[in-house]
Structures are given as C-alpha cells and as structure tokens.
Enzyme design. Sequence first.
Site, PDB file in Angstrom:
ATOM      1  CE  LYS A 155      -3.420   5.748  -1.042  1.00  0.00           C
ATOM      2  NZ  LYS A 155      -4.541   6.533  -2.052  1.00  0.00           N
ATOM      3  CE1 TYR A 185      -3.837   2.387   0.551  1.00  0.00           C
ATOM      4  CE2 TYR A 185      -2.306   3.353   2.475  1.00  0.00           C
ATOM      5  CZ  TYR A 185      -3.493   3.231   1.806  1.00  0.00           C
ATOM      6  OH  TYR A 185      -4.491   4.450   1.748  1.00  0.00           O
TER       7      TYR A 185
END
Length: 324
Positions: free
Chosen positions: A187, A183
Amino acid sequence: MQFDRNGADPGGKMQSGSGEVRFDDCAVLVTGAGRGLGYETALLLASRGAKVVVADNGSDKGGDNPDVSRAAAVVREIRDAGGAAVECTADLSFLAGAEQAVDTCLSAFGRLDALAHLASPCPPLKTPSDLVERDLDLVLRTNAQAGLWLARTAWPHMASRQFGRMVFASSAGALGAPANADYSTAKSAMIGMTRCLAVDGAAHGILVNAIAPAAMTRMTEGFHPGAYADWFARTMQSSSVAPAVAYLLAHACELTGELFSIGGGRIARIVFAETEGEMMGANSIEAVRDCMPDVLADTSYFYPKNLQERSEKVAGFLGFSEKR
C-alpha cells in the site's frame, strides 16, 4: 436495487459550480468491483450515467478459491437498474490481464475516461519472522504491479484525448501497523506510484490521486470482537467512501497527486511534510547526534508537491541559487 445510493452526491458541493455531478458518456474501469468498496463505487458511478467495466477475478482474501461469477452478478445488477456495464475477470497483476481489461472497455464503450484500482487481497496478519513469499508476492502484484500495468495500458488512450482520471487505493496501514508489513509495503508503493503518475500526467490532462479508505470489507472482518469493532462495522460502510472516489474520477475534479483519508462520512488530506532541518556544523557522527533534538522539534515544515519542488527547496537551504 435502487440506483440512488443513499442520495450520495459525489462532490457536487465541493466544487464552485452547482448541479449534480454526472458521468454521462464516460467509461470507467473499476477493479475489485465484485464486492466492498469497488462494488459500491461501480454502482454509484453507473447511477450517475457512467458505463462501467466491473473488473473482479473473484479471489478471496488470500487469493484462493476464485468466484468469477461475482463480476457477472454486479453487471446484471447494474443493467437491471437501467445502467450499462460489462465484466472482466482477468488477472490484472500481469500486463496481459491489464490489456484485456482496457480492451474490454474500449470494445464495449469505445473509450476509457477513468479507472479506479480498488482491488486488493489482505494476507493473514504475520510477524516479520513469519512472513511468507506467497503472501508478499500476491499483495504486491495485486496492488502496485496491477496498478502500474493498468496505468501503462490506459495511458496512451487517455493522453491522446488529453483527459483521464485515475484513483488508486492505498491504506492508513502505510503509517505502520502490527503484523502488517507485507500489506503495508504494497500500500505504501501505491503512494509513490500515484505521485509519479501525477507528475507524468500533468502535460496530458491525466489526473491521478490516491485514497486511504476506512471501510467495513472482507479485510476488516477480522477485527477483534469488542466495542471498537462494533462501532467500526456500524460507522465505516463502503458506501460512505464511494462518493469521494467518484468525485476524484469526475470531470469536475482538478486535483492531482493527492492522498485522502476517507471513511465514515469524513474526508481529510494526508500530506508529506519535511522540516527545514538543521545544519550540522561539522561532518561527523557527533554533529548528527548533537543536532538531532532540533531536527526532531517538529517546527518549520514545508510541503513539497513533488521531488523537483522538494529538491529546489533543499538546494536553497544549502545555498544554491540559479541566479548566482
């Protein structure tokens, strides 16, 4: 549903001008608008006069069991309150899906002024040894790949009018978080993408910024029970992030290439900084070892806005001057 979202003013007090910030006659594409931050942003924009494309394919945290009815439900809510909205349930992580979303906006409203890419899955937490290909592929496609395809498709329409606004959702997780490598990788990519698009957009009136939101969404529902989780649920509402997103999409905003931490009524600027560093004195491993305490002393920072500015600064440290 009342269209005054808690009286929020998306940026009116932050600009030297006065009066309510409006989006009349503006068309805005919002991804992840079926719930959470995207939902709050779509409703706030519509309440200020924007025509909104509610883009959401209904996927849950892992990308399974899509509920495509969510986008339609938000569209009905906006229309029932007197606003203008259309839905798009395309998979934006592929070029064809991004083109469908932009075409939906152009067909319905005849223009595209701004886009906010807020959609993101959140794979289950995993240690590096437990990472799986499916999760990494999903989170990279939904964040960085979809963001680039949306920018690519929207770019010519914005450039032809010499105006555009884009906001992309990064995360404070990019600073490092346990069991979050996939993740956080996705990002972090959003930050580099934002800064490059800001450089490319400067000549075309296209301003591009990123946010690192803190909000109670599906992604934060998995916090371990306790005092912090309870406080976070009370304090970090998506509705407190939406006004800043709306401001960054507004005509009144003149910022570009910035990253803002937003949540709980607080907004802060996140910057990239580099120390002026130390000259090693010799080209050796030992010279690196010996100067490292001074390198890590955290003094004499500079804050480059882009790679060119950084390169010019470093070249100056090393004795380069175009005047020579």
